[in-house]
Design an enzyme around this catalytic site. Structure first.
Site, mmCIF file in Angstrom:
data_model
loop_
_atom_site.group_PDB
_atom_site.id
_atom_site.type_symbol
_atom_site.label_atom_id
_atom_site.label_comp_id
_atom_site.label_asym_id
_atom_site.label_seq_id
_atom_site.Cartn_x
_atom_site.Cartn_y
_atom_site.Cartn_z
ATOM 1 N N ALA A 11 0.811 -1.227 0.000
ATOM 2 C CA ALA A 11 0.000 0.000 0.000
ATOM 3 C C ALA A 11 0.836 1.266 0.000
ATOM 4 O O ALA A 11 0.325 2.347 -0.294
ATOM 5 C CB ALA A 11 -0.938 0.001 1.206
ATOM 6 N N ARG A 16 10.879 7.408 -1.351
ATOM 7 C CA ARG A 16 12.323 7.487 -1.632
ATOM 8 C C ARG A 16 12.664 7.097 -3.065
ATOM 9 O O ARG A 16 13.772 7.325 -3.519
ATOM 10 C CB ARG A 16 13.098 6.626 -0.638
ATOM 11 N N ASN A 227 13.930 0.149 -1.197
ATOM 12 C CA ASN A 227 13.338 1.421 -0.799
ATOM 13 C C ASN A 227 13.722 2.588 -1.691
ATOM 14 O O ASN A 227 13.156 3.685 -1.554
ATOM 15 C CB ASN A 227 13.739 1.744 0.645
ATOM 16 N N ARG A 332 12.510 -6.595 -36.535
ATOM 17 C CA ARG A 332 11.351 -6.169 -35.756
ATOM 18 C C ARG A 332 10.303 -7.274 -35.608
ATOM 19 O O ARG A 332 10.425 -8.353 -36.186
ATOM 20 C CB ARG A 332 10.754 -4.920 -36.399
#
Length: 449
Positions: A11, A16, A227, A332
């Site tokens: 959540a 950071r 983090n 491609r």
């Protein structure tokens, strides 16, 4: 895992990261962090992901099967996040594995061992821990004299004495569901962040003389939460090294591994050589005897035996055996290249079929085309497939020779055994075994002045 439910906490905003993308949606080695975590608990009775920040984007982005989403409207801490699952688990009496959504390096076998120890010891709570010389921002494990866990103290709330403890909390737990939800109703937010910490459950259970134990892992990287982008890079590099190590043990040669990137989803047979500065991604499958690189990018391709790809970009293509590509080719999506074909330097192939032993050796563009066998495409050949509104097809029959600097204005069909003179602009179909010349005759005049 029977009678066991996983709760994944995802959540948080991840401030950071300094990103508009939620932290758990960032990728490590081509896979979203949250998807890597969800795979760890495959086989559980149920997987619950608690979402909050940009919840709709997170739910839309996750492709993991058999997941239930629960929303934490306000981010009031990990304890509050887990509490949001109480309603859908009201009739569940088994064990709950709670883990953060940002630990992609965690091993499935470690979680299995954690659950096994929890059940064997008949604990009400078990925490995964690790010892490190630099505990930093991690919560510290405070033990009783008998070795059981007394409390988990968050780093921001720890005294100088507790900060000396080197055993840290991973944020990964097993709880008796009944005991967990009972304790969650008693936690408070009287801490430096004003949040409801899940770790406070341990102190509450300890005061009730409930059995709380710890299972220690020796690998700190396994419990490393991501983090910020620096930690993201550290995690990805660790995973990259493990993938390459496994490949090399399986018979793949990797030259200068520090410069090579291969995702976990890639399948490579033995006796393949990966040269420096090469990236291989997606659901790519590479058969034995191939040489990939140097300076090549291959994404979601099937590559047959003994193919060579040098300094080229190739993605979404099917490449048969004994094909040579590069240097500096661009292949491609939806391109199929048959065996022994050759795509050379500065040539681009887009959504086309290249037949067996056909050569597109240099400086050419082949788009929306079907080329048969044993064709030679001269330097500077262009299939003019786009009229400003629609794409059109070019077809070239077996054994034809297209001279240098030819323009093939689609839709156009070139028969078998055709010779097209260099410098031609072909706008009409050419029958089998004909010579086509579409250019002005050279005129030499006296130079004036």
């Amino acid at each position: 895992m029977k009678n066991t439910v996983a709760i994944i906490l995802a959540a948080g905003e991840g401030t950071r990261f300094n990103s508009v993308t939620p932290k758990v949606l960032h990728k490590v080695l081509g896979k979203m962090i949250i998807e890597s975590v969800a795979e760890i608990v495959d086989g559980f009775d149920k997987k619950i992901i608690v979402v909050g920040h940009k919840s709709e984007l997170v739910k839309k982005s996750i492709s993991v099967q058999n997941v239930v989403f629960v929303e934490q409207i306000k981010q009031l801490g990990s304890g509050d996040a887990v509490k949001q699952t109480e309603k859908i688990l009201k009739n569940f009496t088994g064990d709950l594995v709670v883990l953060s959504g940002d630990v992609p390096l965690l091993k499935k076998k470690t979680v299995g061992k954690l659950v096994s120890v929890h059940k064997k010891e008949k604990a009400v709570a078990t925490v995964l821990t690790c010892e490190t010389e630099n505990p930093s921002h991690y919560g510290r494990i405070v033990r009783n004299s008998d070795g059981t866990v007394k409390a988990i103290v968050e780093a921001k709330d720890a005294s100088d004495e507790i900060k000396k403890i080197k055993e840290i909390n991973s944020g990964i737990y097993v709880f008796s569901s009944k005991e967990l939800f009972s304790a969650l109703h008693n936690i408070k937010n009287d801490n430096s962040k004003g949040e409801y910490y899940l770790t406070d459950v341990m102190s509450i259970l300890s005061r009730q003389d409930k059995k709380i134990i710890a299972y220690k892992t020796d690998d700190f990287r396994e419990i490393m939460g991501i983090n910020n982008r620096y930690e993201l890079a550290l995690a990805e590099n660790y995973m990259r090294e493990k993938v390459l190590e496994n490949l090399m043990h399986s018979g793949v040669t990797v030259v200068n591994p520090d410069t090579v990137y291969v995702e976990e989803t890639v399948e490579i047979e033995k006796d393949v050589t990966i040269m420096p500065s090469t990236i291989i991604k997606g659901r790519t499958k590479i058969r034995s005897g191939c040489v990939i690189g140097p300076f090549s990018y291959v994404d979601s391709c099937t590559v047959g035996k003994n193919v060579e790809i040098r300094a080229s970009f190739v993605y979404g293509a099917e490449i048969a055996e004994d094909v040579q590509i590069g240097p500096f080719s661009h292949i491609r999506k939806e391109t199929k290249i048959d065996k022994k074909a050759r795509i050379g330097n500065f040539s681009e192939i887009k959504k086309s079929t290249i037949g067996e032993n056909t050569k597109v050796s240099h400086l050419s563009y082949i788009g929306d085309s079907i080329l048969g066998k044993n064709i030679n495409i001269g330097a500077g050949t262009i299939t003019c497939n786009y009229d400003g509104k629609n794409k059109h097809k070019t077809e070239i029959g077996d054994g034809s020779f297209v001279g240098s600097n030819t323009n093939l204005v689609a839709p156009v069909k070139i028969g078998k055994g055709v010779l097209i003179a260099a410098g031609s602009t072909i706008t009409h179909n050419v029958p089998d075994n004909k010579l086509a010349i579409a250019r002005q005759r050279q005129v030499i005049k006296k130079r004036q002045g």
